[in-house]
Design a protein around this motif. Structure first.
Motif, short mmCIF file in Angstrom:
data_model
loop_
_atom_site.label_atom_id
_atom_site.label_comp_id
_atom_site.label_asym_id
_atom_site.label_seq_id
_atom_site.Cartn_x
_atom_site.Cartn_y
_atom_site.Cartn_z
N ARG A 248 0.84 -1.20 0.00
CA ARG A 248 0.00 0.00 0.00
C ARG A 248 0.87 1.24 0.00
N TRP A 249 0.53 2.15 -0.90
CA TRP A 249 1.24 3.43 -1.00
C TRP A 249 0.25 4.56 -0.73
N ALA A 250 0.40 5.19 0.42
CA ALA A 250 -0.40 6.38 0.74
C ALA A 250 0.34 7.59 0.17
N ALA A 251 0.15 7.82 -1.12
CA ALA A 251 0.95 8.82 -1.83
C ALA A 251 0.71 10.23 -1.34
N SER A 252 -0.54 10.53 -0.97
CA SER A 252 -0.90 11.85 -0.47
C SER A 252 -2.21 11.73 0.26
N ASP A 253 -2.72 12.86 0.74
CA ASP A 253 -4.02 12.84 1.40
C ASP A 253 -5.13 12.45 0.42
N ARG A 254 -4.87 12.61 -0.88
CA ARG A 254 -5.88 12.33 -1.88
C ARG A 254 -5.70 10.97 -2.57
N LEU A 255 -4.47 10.54 -2.73
CA LEU A 255 -4.18 9.36 -3.55
C LEU A 255 -3.72 8.19 -2.70
N ASP A 256 -4.38 7.03 -2.88
CA ASP A 256 -4.01 5.81 -2.19
C ASP A 256 -3.97 4.67 -3.22
N VAL A 257 -2.88 3.90 -3.21
CA VAL A 257 -2.67 2.84 -4.21
C VAL A 257 -2.39 1.53 -3.49
N LYS A 258 -3.03 0.46 -3.92
CA LYS A 258 -2.78 -0.86 -3.34
C LYS A 258 -2.55 -1.89 -4.44
N LEU A 259 -1.41 -2.58 -4.36
CA LEU A 259 -1.09 -3.71 -5.23
C LEU A 259 -1.21 -4.97 -4.39
N GLN A 260 -1.98 -5.95 -4.86
CA GLN A 260 -2.19 -7.15 -4.06
C GLN A 260 -2.21 -8.39 -4.93
N GLY A 261 -1.97 -9.52 -4.28
CA GLY A 261 -2.00 -10.79 -4.98
C GLY A 261 -2.31 -11.93 -4.04
N LEU A 262 -2.72 -13.07 -4.62
CA LEU A 262 -2.93 -14.27 -3.83
C LEU A 262 -2.56 -15.49 -4.65
N TYR A 263 -2.25 -16.56 -3.95
CA TYR A 263 -1.92 -17.84 -4.58
C TYR A 263 -2.44 -18.95 -3.69
#
Length: 745
Positions: A248-263
């Motif tokens: 999870r990247w909390a880039a700013s107060d406005r932008l939040d990005v999550k990269l996820q995976g499962l196996y």
């Protein structure tokens, strides 16, 4: 104009924690129980409507389960966990995968009637040609498992006509590290040592900006079914391992990005099923209707039936706050494969003798099958802020799926009776929107709509006399789903709602079965099925939040519903004209003292045919298979101090009513008898009692559990057959175990 948020969090906090806890056994919040605080007055926020809101305000019947507490009590799979949810039953196929979920009688016989989501990512196939059964993600690092009943198609898509299982993974924390290791060791009567190991790590890589969450598990389950023919004990042993992770990247107060995976991957030599007669003296003289051939926990398969299940998923979720609304993008790619070898000597050796007398007699027939899919999805949606009198959500969804299904029936001596290669493609484009208007602080209404356009292409390369080849076919269709919600809150302790929603599943091309003369026994295509669901409910609390309740009544009108029919021993798709399902569900929770909490659920589901179904051999009014009329649970949790250590004792009781499978056949208005496609059998009701206890010693949690305390034997599922041995899945025998957990962070 009043622009206050309807049902504001400040006003609804009282009683919501009780409501959450009573939603089902082991429902959230359980952390309080571990710390010896009374479970009251804590708000639970969910996102069933694709925006955060209180559980008490959700205008549908919904249960929020704490999978961590369930695992500590020995429940680590969907067939075990979902017994605590009213109105839900599971077809347990005897393995850790491909277990179909029924909600309020809505089946998943062909395409999935219940959709799986991992956070906001839809997981699974949209067609009957691959593996449409729900994902079992109970061993991932979850915050909760949300069980939403009734059609959710306007916001969640086509596969959600019966409901949704939403696996909410634990969010990566940008503030502090947590981590634990656990070992679950247990012994099953008649089996052996079962082992489950799990590891979780969660925390910031860069404070307040970048965080990671990782989990892994390995489960080695000892079988309790013995094969009397091949001489193998623990025939149903399996290995199951996998994990998930997110960055999870909390880039700013406005932008939040999550990269996820499962196996996930599972291998198993044989399913936990036994062979039985569907009627008195069938195949095995002297063995009664529904009775096992070899014993209650014994099978006689002539061949080892190995299977392998493997699933991958990668997803990217981006949220951007525009002040007036939040834009969400959800992208995923996923892959699933499933391979299985099945002994089908009965009945296909007989078919081979009929079609190929020159090589008769044929001593064995083994089906080697492999199927799966690759799928990509993309969703964009814009969600208005929740502090407005007029709230809205608009969005678009795209999915593309490539499936394969290869089946080879291998005979001894060799004969080309059946080989099928059935590739398929599916593509869907949808747009959707929901508008909610608050007429006052107490009353609001929501209207939702979803328009979907889909294309399904299939073909069949067939070798042998049983199946006719299917030329390349392109099936296109469009469908519109609707939703109407009314919500009224006369006081802080009571919320009332009424809901009407529609759902659908796509149609498609079919296997064409032939008789010995080459005449077709099945249709080339099957239709989409649709339904309308109507529901009213009340949620609230009494006695200063000590007594919580959730009551719901529903009526479902189901048209052209998709069924499985059998011709020459081969299952194909079809449609029945009409069915209805109506019923009542109740969940109650009572904090009898600050230490003792009692929970109960009760459901009545009357799911039946509303017209004669020739292909099923079912008459108007016949109860639909695999949905018991009555089901109930009771659960008690007592919290105390063991010296200076917080501890608990608990017990649960689970009841499942008599349940039919198959149909009896009927005589129509012309006097013609319509035989059933599968024989009718009434499975006996059963009761299961479970115990648990635990304590926390500093960084260590220790729990003990016993499931099926009185070692009750019953069928949890039964697949009846006229042409071969019927297969039943018995209850797992008494299992005694302990979970040791080290919270090292």
């Amino acid at each position: 104009m009043n622009t206050k948020t309807p049902f504001s969090r400040k006003r609804i906090a009282a009683g919501v924690g009780m409501l959450a806890a009573m939603a089902g056994g082991f429902a959230v919040p359980q952390a309080q129980a571990r710390e010896n605080r009374m479970v009251t007055l804590e708000e639970v926020v969910v996102s069933a409507s694709r925006r955060d809101e209180s559980l008490q305000d959700v205008a549908l019947s919904m249960t929020v389960l704490d999978t961590g507490s369930l695992a500590d009590a020995g429940f680590t799979s969907l067939p075990e966990i979902l017994t605590f949810v009213p109105g839900v039953s599971v077809v347990d196929t005897g393995g850790p995968f491909s277990n179909s979920v029924y909600m309020r009688g809505i089946n998943a016989v062909l395409a999935g009637g219940v959709a799986s989501y991992v956070d906001d990512i839809p997981f699974g196939s949209a067609t009957i040609y691959t593996t449409p059964t729900p994902l079992d993600g109970t061993l991932l690092d979850l915050g909760t498992l949300d069980v939403m009943k009734g059609p959710q198609g306007t916001l969640w898509g086509a596969g959600a006509m019966g409901g949704i299982l939403r696996f909410n993974t634990r969010e990566a924390s940008t503030e502090e590290w947590t981590g634990n290791l656990s070992a679950d060791l247990s012994d099953t009567r008649g089996g052996g040592l079962n082992e489950l190991y799990r590891a979780n790590l969660n925390g910031p890589l860069i404070n307040d900006q970048l965080a990671v969450s990782l989990t892994g598990f390995r489960k080695d389950k000892s079988g309790y079914i013995d094969n009397e023919v091949v001489g193998k004990s623990g025939w149903d042993d399996y290995e199951y391992y996998g994990g998930s992770g997110s960055l999870r990247w909390a880039a700013s107060d406005r932008l939040d990005v999550k990269l996820q995976g499962l196996y996930q991957k599972s291998t198993q030599e044989g399913l936990a099923t036994i062979q039985a007669n569907h009627a008195d003296d069938t195949f095995q003289p002297g063995v009664g209707k529904g009775e096992p051939w070899f014993g209650k926990y014994k099978t006689g398969q002539d061949q080892i039936n190995p299977s392998e299940f493997e699933a991958h998923m990668l997803g990217l979720t981006i949220n951007y706050d525009f002040d007036f609304a939040t834009l969400t993008s959800v992208t995923s790619t996923q892959e699933l494969t499933f391979g299985q070898t099945i002994d089908l000597t009965i009945p296909f050796a007989g078919f081979a003798d009929l079609f190929f007398p020159e090589t008769a007699p044929h001593s064995s027939a083994v089906l080697v099958a492999e199927l799966g899919f690759d799928k990509e999805t993309q969703e964009l949606r814009l969600t208005s802020n929740s502090d407005q009198q007029l709230q809205w959500i608009i969005g678009a969804f795209y999915a593309k799926e490539e499936g394969f299904n290869i089946q080879d029936l291998q005979l001894t001596p060799s004969a080309p009776l059946y080989f099928g290669n059935f590739p398929s493609d599916y593509e869907e484009v949808s747009v959707f929107g929901t508008v909610t208007y608050a007429f006052s602080d107490q009353f609001d209404a929501s209207v939702g709509i979803r328009y979907s356009d889909y294309e399904n292409t299939v073909e069949l390369e067939a070798i042998g006399p049983l199946l006719a080849p299917l030329p390349f076919n392109e099936i296109t269709d469009d469908v519109t789903s609707y939703l109407l919600n009314l919500r009224y809150r006369p006081s802080d302790e009571l919320a009332l709602y009424a809901r009407a929603a529609s759902g659908y599943r796509p149609g498609g091309a079919n296997f064409v079965i032939q008789d010995p003369t080459g005449a077709p026994l099945t249709r080339e295509f099957f239709d989409a099925d649709t339904l309308w669901s109507y529901e009213v409910g009340a949620k609230g609390s009494l006695g200063d939040g000590r007594l919580g309740y959730d009551l719901a009544a529903f009526y479902i009108d189901w048209e052209d519903y998709q069924i499985q029919i059998f011709r020459s021993g081969v299952g194909v798709a079809g449609n029945a004209e009409k069915a209805v399902s109506k019923g009542l569900e109740a969940s109650l929770n009572f904090a009898a003292t600050d230490a003792l909490t009692l929970r109960s659920t009760l459901s009545f589901t009357n799911a039946e045919l509303a017209a004669d179904a020739v292909d099923l051999g079912g008459a108007d009014g016949d109860q639909l298979p695999n949905s018991p009329e009555w089901a109930a649970t009771l659960d008690a949790d007592y919290r105390f101090n063991l010296g200076s250590w917080p501890a608990y004792l608990g017990a649960s009781w689970r009841f499942k009513d008599d349940m039919p499978v198959g149909f009896d056949g009927y005589t129509d208005a012309t006097g013609t008898f319509r035989p059933p496609s599968a024989p009718r059998l009434e499975l006996d009701s059963y009761h299961l009692v479970d115990l648990r206890a635990g304590a926390r010693f500093g960084q260590f949690d220790v729990s003990l559990y016993v499931t099926n305390l009185f070692d009750e034997w019953a069928y949890t599922h039964f697949a009846p057959s006229f042409s071969a041995a019927s297969q039943g899945t018995p209850t797992r025998p008494r299992t005694i175990g302990t979970v040791l957990k080290w919270n090292f962070l």
